[in-house]
Write a protein that holds these residues in place. Sequence first.
Motif, PDB file in Angstrom:
ATOM      1  N   THR A  60       0.829  -1.200   0.000  1.00  0.00           N
ATOM      2  CA  THR A  60       0.000   0.000   0.000  1.00  0.00           C
ATOM      3  C   THR A  60       0.868   1.257   0.000  1.00  0.00           C
ATOM      4  O   THR A  60       0.627   2.195  -0.766  1.00  0.00           O
ATOM      5  CB  THR A  60      -0.943   0.008   1.216  1.00  0.00           C
ATOM      6  N   MET A  61       1.899   1.290   0.841  1.00  0.00           N
ATOM      7  CA  MET A  61       2.766   2.462   0.881  1.00  0.00           C
ATOM      8  C   MET A  61       3.529   2.629  -0.432  1.00  0.00           C
ATOM      9  O   MET A  61       3.731   3.762  -0.906  1.00  0.00           O
ATOM     10  CB  MET A  61       3.741   2.392   2.053  1.00  0.00           C
ATOM     11  N   ALA A  62       3.939   1.531  -1.029  1.00  0.00           N
ATOM     12  CA  ALA A  62       4.630   1.606  -2.320  1.00  0.00           C
ATOM     13  C   ALA A  62       3.707   2.168  -3.393  1.00  0.00           C
ATOM     14  O   ALA A  62       4.101   3.036  -4.186  1.00  0.00           O
ATOM     15  CB  ALA A  62       5.147   0.228  -2.720  1.00  0.00           C
ATOM     16  N   ASN A  63       2.457   1.680  -3.441  1.00  0.00           N
ATOM     17  CA  ASN A  63       1.493   2.203  -4.410  1.00  0.00           C
ATOM     18  C   ASN A  63       1.189   3.671  -4.165  1.00  0.00           C
ATOM     19  O   ASN A  63       1.101   4.472  -5.106  1.00  0.00           O
ATOM     20  CB  ASN A  63       0.188   1.400  -4.356  1.00  0.00           C
ATOM     21  N   GLN A  64       0.998   4.033  -2.901  1.00  0.00           N
ATOM     22  CA  GLN A  64       0.677   5.415  -2.574  1.00  0.00           C
ATOM     23  C   GLN A  64       1.826   6.355  -2.946  1.00  0.00           C
ATOM     24  O   GLN A  64       1.604   7.478  -3.384  1.00  0.00           O
ATOM     25  CB  GLN A  64       0.329   5.539  -1.088  1.00  0.00           C
ATOM     26  N   THR A  65       3.038   5.877  -2.767  1.00  0.00           N
ATOM     27  CA  THR A  65       4.196   6.671  -3.176  1.00  0.00           C
ATOM     28  C   THR A  65       4.206   6.851  -4.681  1.00  0.00           C
ATOM     29  O   THR A  65       4.460   7.962  -5.187  1.00  0.00           O
ATOM     30  CB  THR A  65       5.496   5.993  -2.704  1.00  0.00           C
ATOM     31  N   ALA A  66       3.915   5.788  -5.411  1.00  0.00           N
ATOM     32  CA  ALA A  66       3.893   5.879  -6.872  1.00  0.00           C
ATOM     33  C   ALA A  66       2.844   6.878  -7.342  1.00  0.00           C
ATOM     34  O   ALA A  66       3.106   7.702  -8.235  1.00  0.00           O
ATOM     35  CB  ALA A  66       3.633   4.506  -7.477  1.00  0.00           C
ATOM     36  N   ILE A  67       1.662   6.823  -6.758  1.00  0.00           N
ATOM     37  CA  ILE A  67       0.602   7.765  -7.147  1.00  0.00           C
ATOM     38  C   ILE A  67       1.069   9.200  -6.940  1.00  0.00           C
ATOM     39  O   ILE A  67       0.876  10.068  -7.796  1.00  0.00           O
ATOM     40  CB  ILE A  67      -0.687   7.489  -6.347  1.00  0.00           C
TER      41      ILE A  67
END
Length: 339
Positions: A60-67
Amino acid sequence: MRIDLRSDTVTKPSEGMLNAIMNAKVGDDVYKEDETVNALEERVAKLFGKSHALFFPSGTMANQTAIKLHTNPGDQVICDKYAHIFNYEGGGASFNSGVSCNLIDGDRGMFTAAQVIEAINPPDFYHSPLTTLVEIENTTNKGGGACWNFNELKKIKEVCTTNNLRFHLDGARLWNALVETKETAEDYGNLFDTISVCFSKGLGCPVGSVLVGDEHLMKNAIRIRKILGGGMRQVGFLAAAALYALDNNMEALKEDHIKAKEIASVLEKADYIAKVESVETNIVIFTLNSKYSDETFLNILKSKDIHLSNMGQGKLRIVTHLDYTQSMHKVVLNELSVL
């Protein structure tokens, strides 16, 4: 014997993985001095043909960072209505990045390039959000572990390039797709601007995801990770588990897929089933007919110490994984066939 098929996140580290953890050489990763984390990041970046990678405590944190890397507040992200970033990340896209999601009504979490074209807001029409990112999830969680058609992904990439959109892959279960299809990690790296991959699902690690991308994008990823609270210290203990998993657990994913398909085959013959969705990898999603309510069915299995997930809206889920042994599998197949 407890048989837990709620998710592939329920696994515990094997003896070999625990030994790798205990023998890891660690340092302070906030100073980028943890050599095991550095080795993992270098290996995963190389695997996908990218220049940079960064370790995260969660997908989740990786995806949120990407966004956040790809958007500005007020922008809009195109994704499927089943997307994890929309359904299961606590509203993080709006909270962390100030973006909205334009949800495509896809097929089992997958959509087409033509649907992407329809979903793009005209960039000069300032009344609507500016579309800046297309996000896909492979395999699809709510879609039952479905694998995207790679040729369709190429077409979507062309749409992104033509319309100056970034392309992010939530690869929480990408390892499953890679062992099931003919594409390589580098094939995906050539298509996507950023990719997140998870180690705490099919590969059996206790914690950890990695985000990969090229330098011009990833130079700010470590800052965003810090803002989100993801800076960790002697995290090499966790990175060692991921390195061990890459070396030892990839082939086991094929066995998970075989078991899932065998479970689906038994369910398809059962008189209490209304529908079993197509199974490609390690997720089986099915619905019951009127013989049992969802609650009754789950409680019957729970009384036998077999645990499944209720996804809501009448859908039940079984997920095979590294700790689901052949002896457990025989028990499950038998119990499902005699219910």
